[in-house]
Design a protein around this motif. Structure first.
Motif, short mmCIF file in Angstrom:
data_model
loop_
_atom_site.label_atom_id
_atom_site.label_comp_id
_atom_site.label_asym_id
_atom_site.label_seq_id
_atom_site.Cartn_x
_atom_site.Cartn_y
_atom_site.Cartn_z
N ILE A 165 0.88 -1.18 0.00
CA ILE A 165 0.00 0.00 0.00
C ILE A 165 0.91 1.22 0.00
O ILE A 165 1.70 1.42 0.92
CB ILE A 165 -0.92 0.03 1.23
CG1 ILE A 165 -1.76 -1.24 1.31
CG2 ILE A 165 -1.82 1.27 1.19
CD1 ILE A 165 -2.57 -1.35 2.60
N ALA A 166 0.79 2.03 -1.04
CA ALA A 166 1.59 3.25 -1.14
C ALA A 166 0.77 4.43 -0.63
O ALA A 166 -0.40 4.57 -0.97
CB ALA A 166 2.02 3.48 -2.59
N LEU A 167 1.40 5.27 0.17
CA LEU A 167 0.75 6.46 0.70
C LEU A 167 1.45 7.71 0.18
O LEU A 167 2.67 7.80 0.18
CB LEU A 167 0.82 6.49 2.24
CG LEU A 167 0.36 5.27 3.03
CD1 LEU A 167 0.52 5.54 4.52
CD2 LEU A 167 -1.08 4.92 2.70
N TYR A 168 0.64 8.65 -0.26
CA TYR A 168 1.15 9.99 -0.55
C TYR A 168 0.07 10.95 -0.07
O TYR A 168 -0.84 11.33 -0.81
CB TYR A 168 1.42 10.16 -2.04
CG TYR A 168 2.33 11.33 -2.35
CD1 TYR A 168 3.23 11.82 -1.41
CD2 TYR A 168 2.30 11.94 -3.59
CE1 TYR A 168 4.07 12.88 -1.68
CE2 TYR A 168 3.15 13.01 -3.89
CZ TYR A 168 4.03 13.48 -2.94
OH TYR A 168 4.86 14.53 -3.20
N ILE A 169 0.16 11.31 1.21
CA ILE A 169 -0.91 12.05 1.85
C ILE A 169 -0.43 13.46 2.21
O ILE A 169 0.64 13.89 1.79
CB ILE A 169 -1.44 11.29 3.08
CG1 ILE A 169 -0.32 10.98 4.08
CG2 ILE A 169 -2.12 10.00 2.64
CD1 ILE A 169 -0.79 10.24 5.33
N GLY A 170 -1.24 14.19 2.98
CA GLY A 170 -0.86 15.53 3.37
C GLY A 170 -1.02 16.57 2.27
O GLY A 170 -0.52 17.69 2.39
N SER A 171 -1.69 16.20 1.18
CA SER A 171 -1.85 17.10 0.02
C SER A 171 -0.50 17.53 -0.54
O SER A 171 -0.38 18.58 -1.19
CB SER A 171 -2.67 18.34 0.40
OG SER A 171 -3.13 19.02 -0.74
N SER A 172 0.55 16.71 -0.32
CA SER A 172 1.89 17.05 -0.81
C SER A 172 1.95 17.12 -2.33
O SER A 172 2.76 17.87 -2.90
CB SER A 172 2.90 16.02 -0.30
OG SER A 172 2.96 16.03 1.11
N ILE A 173 1.11 16.36 -3.01
CA ILE A 173 1.11 16.36 -4.47
C ILE A 173 0.81 17.75 -5.01
O ILE A 173 1.21 18.11 -6.12
CB ILE A 173 0.09 15.32 -5.00
CG1 ILE A 173 0.34 15.02 -6.47
CG2 ILE A 173 -1.34 15.76 -4.74
CD1 ILE A 173 1.54 14.19 -6.73
N GLY A 174 0.11 18.57 -4.22
CA GLY A 174 -0.24 19.92 -4.65
C GLY A 174 0.93 20.88 -4.67
O GLY A 174 0.79 22.02 -5.14
N ASN A 175 2.08 20.46 -4.15
CA ASN A 175 3.26 21.32 -4.17
C ASN A 175 3.91 21.40 -5.55
O ASN A 175 4.81 22.22 -5.75
CB ASN A 175 4.32 20.81 -3.18
CG ASN A 175 3.88 20.97 -1.74
OD1 ASN A 175 3.12 21.87 -1.42
ND2 ASN A 175 4.37 20.10 -0.87
N PHE A 176 3.49 20.55 -6.47
CA PHE A 176 4.21 20.41 -7.72
C PHE A 176 3.39 20.89 -8.91
O PHE A 176 2.17 20.90 -8.89
CB PHE A 176 4.59 18.93 -7.93
CG PHE A 176 5.45 18.38 -6.84
CD1 PHE A 176 6.81 18.61 -6.83
CD2 PHE A 176 4.89 17.66 -5.79
CE1 PHE A 176 7.61 18.12 -5.81
CE2 PHE A 176 5.68 17.17 -4.77
CZ PHE A 176 7.05 17.41 -4.77
N GLU A 177 4.12 21.27 -9.95
CA GLU A 177 3.49 21.55 -11.23
C GLU A 177 2.86 20.25 -11.75
O GLU A 177 3.32 19.15 -11.40
CB GLU A 177 4.52 22.07 -12.23
CG GLU A 177 5.15 23.39 -11.85
CD GLU A 177 4.17 24.56 -11.95
OE1 GLU A 177 3.15 24.42 -12.67
OE2 GLU A 177 4.42 25.60 -11.31
N PRO A 178 1.83 20.35 -12.59
CA PRO A 178 1.16 19.12 -13.06
C PRO A 178 2.09 18.09 -13.67
O PRO A 178 1.96 16.89 -13.39
CB PRO A 178 0.16 19.66 -14.09
CG PRO A 178 -0.17 21.03 -13.60
CD PRO A 178 1.12 21.56 -13.03
N PHE A 179 3.06 18.52 -14.47
CA PHE A 179 3.95 17.53 -15.10
C PHE A 179 4.83 16.85 -14.06
O PHE A 179 5.16 15.66 -14.19
CB PHE A 179 4.80 18.19 -16.19
CG PHE A 179 5.97 19.00 -15.70
CD1 PHE A 179 7.22 18.42 -15.55
CD2 PHE A 179 5.82 20.34 -15.36
CE1 PHE A 179 8.30 19.16 -15.09
CE2 PHE A 179 6.89 21.09 -14.91
CZ PHE A 179 8.14 20.50 -14.77
#
Length: 238
Positions: A165-179
């Protein structure tokens, strides 16, 4: 305590790490749209300062995500764990202190007698603290930290027989440009099998009166973090 494996040195470490910083600064400041990668903030002092941010009353993200995990942990794991008592590996990008993740780990420990947690972060100090806390509070879980900048250098996980099970939480993905976000998720997908799962935490659109204080708190903690005034805040000011 198991030793921490080093995949990429922390931000201000050896020559390879310094070359990565120089390369990123050159790339970001020579681009038409000037930018610096979020990982540059997360030296040990910056990581400690971010943990302080997550406890601020204005910063709703951690508080709400913790509540979501508490209220839905059985449902989340029930969907992810299709095989009864199979070996389980939980990996987490940008794990930090792993405080919220302990909610999942506690429940997963009750469902699987063979549980491994692989926190991945750029800060060795954060990972060492997380490992100490988890081994104290949740004995029986194998904790195998990886120090890595998973953005510029894709992680390479060991082969695992069981469910990941991979986790990427904390809305960290929003720190990056879409690409960049797509690249992170694609690299992660390449490490997962057909029966594995991803738990991705993202933020929804918020009204200004909620969003602005969350990233411009009254105490100025986030301002110090954004200006990289890590050491001046963590030590007496001049």
């Amino acid at each position: 305590m198991e030793s921490i494996s080093i995949e990429t040195s922390t931000i201000l470490g050896d020559a390879e790490s310094m070359d990565a910083v120089i390369s990123e600064v050159r790339r970001g400041l020579m681009s038409k749209r000037k930018s610096l990668a979020p990982w540059l903030f997360y030296d040990d002092a910056g990581s400690a300062l971010f943990e302080e941010i997550t406890a601020l009353p204005e910063y709703y993200v951690s508080r709400l995500e913790r509540r979501i995990l508490r209220d839905n942990v059985r449902s989340i794991l029930g969907q992810a764990l299709s095989q009864a008592d199979a070996p389980v590996r939980i990996i987490e990008l940008g794990a930090g202190s792993a405080e919220k993740t302990s909610i999942l780990l506690s429940e997963a420990r009750a469902l699987s007698s063979d549980l491994t947690y692989v926190p991945i972060d750029i800060s060795p100090a954060s990972l060492e603290g997380a490992q100490r806390s988890l081994e104290r509070d949740l004995p029986g879980i194998r904790v195998e930290p990886i120090v890595s900048d998973y953005v510029s250098k894709p992680i390479k996980l060991d082969r695992f027989v069981g469910i990941t099970i991979a986790l990427y939480i904390g809305s960290s993905i929003g720190n990056f440009e879409p690409f960049e976000a797509r690249t992170i998720l694609r690299n992660l997908r390449n490490q997962l099998g057909y029966s594995d799962a991803l738990l991705l935490g993202t933020d929804l659109v918020k009204p200004e009166h909620v969003l602005i204080p969350a990233y411009d708190d009254a105490q100025g903690v986030t301002a110090d973090f954004n200006r990289m005034r890590h050491r001046s805040r963590l030590s007496p000011r001049d």
